[in-house]
Design an enzyme around this catalytic site. Structure first.
Site, PDB file in Angstrom:
ATOM      1  N   HIS A   1      82.547 -13.148  13.728  1.00 38.54           N
ATOM      2  CA  HIS A   1      82.894 -14.067  14.754  1.00 38.54           C
ATOM      3  C   HIS A   1      83.993 -14.406  15.453  1.00 38.54           C
ATOM      4  O   HIS A   1      84.993 -14.178  14.311  1.00 38.54           O
ATOM      5  CB  HIS A   1      82.165 -15.434  14.490  1.00 38.54           C
ATOM      6  CG  HIS A   1      80.546 -15.484  14.167  1.00 38.54           C
ATOM      7  ND1 HIS A   1      80.022 -16.614  14.622  1.00 38.54           N
ATOM      8  CD2 HIS A   1      79.883 -14.661  14.178  1.00 38.54           C
ATOM      9  CE1 HIS A   1      78.813 -16.347  14.310  1.00 38.54           C
ATOM     10  NE2 HIS A   1      78.539 -14.989  14.029  1.00 38.54           N
TER      11      HIS A   1
ATOM     12  N   GLU B   1      85.970 -16.828  15.854  1.00 33.73           N
ATOM     13  CA  GLU B   1      86.693 -17.918  15.070  1.00 33.73           C
ATOM     14  C   GLU B   1      87.081 -17.423  13.623  1.00 33.73           C
ATOM     15  O   GLU B   1      88.157 -17.874  13.314  1.00 33.73           O
ATOM     16  CB  GLU B   1      85.897 -19.037  15.021  1.00 33.73           C
ATOM     17  CG  GLU B   1      85.150 -19.540  16.390  1.00 33.73           C
ATOM     18  CD  GLU B   1      83.971 -19.356  16.802  1.00 33.73           C
ATOM     19  OE1 GLU B   1      83.214 -20.072  17.200  1.00 33.73           O
ATOM     20  OE2 GLU B   1      83.583 -17.979  16.811  1.00 33.73           O
TER      21      GLU B   1
ATOM     22  N   CYS C   1      79.244 -22.146  15.966  1.00 33.08           N
ATOM     23  CA  CYS C   1      78.165 -22.137  15.050  1.00 33.08           C
ATOM     24  C   CYS C   1      78.249 -22.716  13.710  1.00 33.08           C
ATOM     25  O   CYS C   1      79.475 -23.381  13.552  1.00 33.08           O
ATOM     26  CB  CYS C   1      77.558 -20.566  14.887  1.00 33.08           C
ATOM     27  SG  CYS C   1      78.553 -20.040  13.704  1.00 33.08           S
TER      28      CYS C   1
ATOM     29  N   CYS D   1      80.981 -21.098  11.408  1.00 27.47           N
ATOM     30  CA  CYS D   1      82.244 -21.198  12.089  1.00 27.47           C
ATOM     31  C   CYS D   1      82.874 -22.753  11.897  1.00 27.47           C
ATOM     32  O   CYS D   1      84.043 -22.825  11.528  1.00 27.47           O
ATOM     33  CB  CYS D   1      82.321 -20.553  13.538  1.00 27.47           C
ATOM     34  SG  CYS D   1      82.057 -18.963  13.659  1.00 27.47           S
TER      35      CYS D   1
END
Length: 154
Positions: free
Chosen positions: A54, A56, A84, A87
């Site tokens: 991801h 992040e 999410c 993260c």
């Protein structure tokens, strides 16, 4: 909404566009520390076959390496889509000062849209959360990506 937040979200949107160009879900992130961008990233789950890919997470790793610490106490994370649970957990453990995101994620957002990880009694750090920065642009890039995916399958 502060103009400075819009400025940095535009950099995150540029990262999201890079993801879309390589057929990744277009989420982009930038980390700002003391008024300077110290890390930029976009989703790379597909290209790297990495469930942790991801934007992040990638940006946090880059920032930690640059700052030579895992503590992001003076940093702000700008991300085009609400983080999410994975993260949000990484953000919490990294001790970010602020999270700024564009579009909410009603199905999986963990900072208020679906649920708020930071509302629980067990967390040790609660960053300030700002939502809706350039929300329309952030939403559009995601919606266009998935609309194109659906249309190409027909």
């Amino acid at each position: 909404m502060q103009k400075i937040d819009e400025k940095y979200m535009r950099f995150a949107l540029k990262e999201a566009q890079k993801a879309a160009q390589i057929d990744e879900v277009p989420v982009g992130a930038v980390i700002v520390c003391d008024g300077k961008i110290i890390a930029r990233a976009f989703n790379k789950r597909e290209i790297n076959n990495d469930p942790l890919g991801h934007a992040e997470i990638i940006a946090i790793r880059k920032a930690s390496k640059k700052l030579k610490t895992w503590r992001m106490t003076n940093c702000e994370l700008y991300v085009t889509v609400e983080p999410c649970a994975m993260c949000a957990g990484a953000i919490m453990w990294s001790r970010f000062k602020r999270i700024i995101y564009g579009a909410p994620d009603l199905k999986g957002g963990a900072t208020g849209s679906s649920f708020n990880l930071f509302d629980t009694k067990i967390v040790n750090h609660k960053p300030e959360i700002t939502s809706g920065v350039l929300e329309e642009e952030c939403r559009k890039i995601i919606q266009d990506f998935f609309r194109n995916k659906r249309n190409s399958q027909n």
